[in-house]
Motif scaffolding. Structure first.
Motif, PDB file in Angstrom:
ATOM      1  N   LEU A 117      23.373  32.232  57.686  1.00  0.00           N
ATOM      2  CA  LEU A 117      22.852  32.410  56.330  1.00  0.00           C
ATOM      3  C   LEU A 117      23.981  32.421  55.298  1.00  0.00           C
ATOM      4  O   LEU A 117      23.838  31.883  54.205  1.00  0.00           O
ATOM      5  CB  LEU A 117      22.053  33.715  56.243  1.00  0.00           C
ATOM      6  N   GLY A 118      25.112  33.039  55.669  1.00  0.00           N
ATOM      7  CA  GLY A 118      26.256  33.069  54.761  1.00  0.00           C
ATOM      8  C   GLY A 118      26.775  31.675  54.457  1.00  0.00           C
ATOM      9  O   GLY A 118      27.135  31.355  53.318  1.00  0.00           O
ATOM     10  N   LYS A 121      24.156  29.827  52.318  1.00  0.00           N
ATOM     11  CA  LYS A 121      24.191  30.317  50.939  1.00  0.00           C
ATOM     12  C   LYS A 121      25.241  29.581  50.102  1.00  0.00           C
ATOM     13  O   LYS A 121      25.084  29.424  48.886  1.00  0.00           O
ATOM     14  CB  LYS A 121      24.490  31.823  50.941  1.00  0.00           C
ATOM     15  N   LYS A 122      26.301  29.115  50.755  1.00  0.00           N
ATOM     16  CA  LYS A 122      27.388  28.449  50.045  1.00  0.00           C
ATOM     17  C   LYS A 122      27.134  26.957  49.820  1.00  0.00           C
ATOM     18  O   LYS A 122      27.971  26.265  49.255  1.00  0.00           O
ATOM     19  CB  LYS A 122      28.699  28.627  50.823  1.00  0.00           C
ATOM     20  N   VAL A 164      17.778  27.072  48.879  1.00  0.00           N
ATOM     21  CA  VAL A 164      18.558  28.101  49.560  1.00  0.00           C
ATOM     22  C   VAL A 164      18.055  29.488  49.176  1.00  0.00           C
ATOM     23  O   VAL A 164      17.937  30.385  50.028  1.00  0.00           O
ATOM     24  CB  VAL A 164      20.058  27.962  49.222  1.00  0.00           C
ATOM     25  N   ALA A 165      17.729  29.684  47.899  1.00  0.00           N
ATOM     26  CA  ALA A 165      17.245  30.980  47.426  1.00  0.00           C
ATOM     27  C   ALA A 165      15.944  31.370  48.130  1.00  0.00           C
ATOM     28  O   ALA A 165      15.714  32.556  48.431  1.00  0.00           O
ATOM     29  CB  ALA A 165      17.036  30.951  45.913  1.00  0.00           C
ATOM     30  N   MET A 168      17.010  32.646  51.514  1.00  0.00           N
ATOM     31  CA  MET A 168      17.676  33.946  51.378  1.00  0.00           C
ATOM     32  C   MET A 168      16.653  35.052  51.119  1.00  0.00           C
ATOM     33  O   MET A 168      16.721  36.134  51.686  1.00  0.00           O
ATOM     34  CB  MET A 168      18.679  33.903  50.212  1.00  0.00           C
ATOM     35  N   GLU A 181      22.238  41.584  51.140  1.00  0.00           N
ATOM     36  CA  GLU A 181      23.126  40.927  50.185  1.00  0.00           C
ATOM     37  C   GLU A 181      24.550  41.446  50.327  1.00  0.00           C
ATOM     38  O   GLU A 181      25.512  40.675  50.276  1.00  0.00           O
ATOM     39  CB  GLU A 181      22.619  41.157  48.758  1.00  0.00           C
ATOM     40  N   LEU A 184      26.138  39.864  53.455  1.00  0.00           N
ATOM     41  CA  LEU A 184      26.511  38.463  53.272  1.00  0.00           C
ATOM     42  C   LEU A 184      27.725  38.328  52.368  1.00  0.00           C
ATOM     43  O   LEU A 184      28.583  37.480  52.582  1.00  0.00           O
ATOM     44  CB  LEU A 184      25.345  37.668  52.674  1.00  0.00           C
ATOM     45  N   THR A 185      27.809  39.191  51.345  1.00  0.00           N
ATOM     46  CA  THR A 185      28.933  39.131  50.413  1.00  0.00           C
ATOM     47  C   THR A 185      30.238  39.463  51.127  1.00  0.00           C
ATOM     48  O   THR A 185      31.276  38.839  50.875  1.00  0.00           O
ATOM     49  CB  THR A 185      28.723  40.102  49.233  1.00  0.00           C
TER      50      THR A 185
END
Length: 226
Positions: A117-118, A121-122, A164-165, A168, A181, A184-185
């Motif tokens: 997922l990380g 997300k990018k 992607v959103a 997520m 969140e 993932l950050t």
């Protein structure tokens, strides 16, 4: 792009196909979409492979715009939209791969899931950053037009980012939005999504691409509209 074995589509061929599309100025968005999707099918489903395709397609569209001379801004805008739509399909395939891995009873750890997922997300950031890098390396005639097309894409938001959103948001509900969140950050994402995810996502993407190509072909049994 001429039909050939997917694993033989080179960066030079991707660039040339995109360049011809823009210089000819016909159905730019649809043709760039097809070129990008086919190129993505020929690469491993990871961040490096995706960025490689984005770079080659963008470089090709810039070369084509140099040959075109007129209508550069519109051509760049349409090309980016085609590229964006193809990446949106990749994002959709990635989300479906994660659903399959987490619902099939296979051993797929929370760490693997968050890693995938990380990386997913990018995807939008990788897309826009790569286009930006190409823009800065283009000639003086094309650079401002590609910069403007990129500015508009950032401002309006991309179809890739919206897809992607969705993924997520879906998985944040499973983990708890705040902690998810934060995880993932802080997670150090790598270019490699993981072998199982990559294989499944690649298969799903190929299926989606073939379905889209089938839908876009005219039905010979239907009479043409006048």
């Amino acid at each position: 792009m001429a039909e050939k074995p997917l694993d033989n589509v080179t960066e030079a061929e991707i660039r040339e196909a995109a360049s011809q599309t823009v210089s000819q100025g016909t159905d730019i968005r649809a043709r760039v979409h097809d070129i990008t999707l086919r190129a993505l099918q020929s690469r491993r489903f990871d961040r490096n492979g995706i960025r490689e395709v984005v770079r080659a397609v963008t470089e090709g569209t810039a070369l084509g715009a140099e040959r075109k001379h007129t209508g550069m801004r519109q051509a760049m805008s349409e090309a980016l939209q085609g590229l964006d739509q193809a990446l949106r399909t990749s994002a959709e395939a990635g989300g479906e791969a994660l659903r399959q891995l987490t619902s099939s009873g296979r051993s797929f750890s929370d760490t693997e899931l968050k890693q995938a997922l990380g990386n997913l997300k990018k995807l939008e950031k990788d897309f826009l950053d790569t286009v930006g890098q190409v823009a800065e390396a283009t000639g003086e005639n094309v650079r401002p037009e590609l910069r403007e097309a990129l500015r508009k894409a950032r401002s309006a938001g991309t179809a890739t980012g919206k897809q992607v959103a969705i993924t997520m948001g879906e998985f944040a509900q499973k983990f708890g939005a705040a902690s998810f969140e934060a995880t993932l950050t802080g997670l150090e994402t790598a270019a490699d999504f993981g072998q199982r995810f990559t294989l499944i996502a690649s298969g799903i993407l190929s299926g989606m691409a073939e379905a889209l190509r089938t839908e876009s072909k005219p039905d010979p049994a239907k009479p043409r509209e006048r």
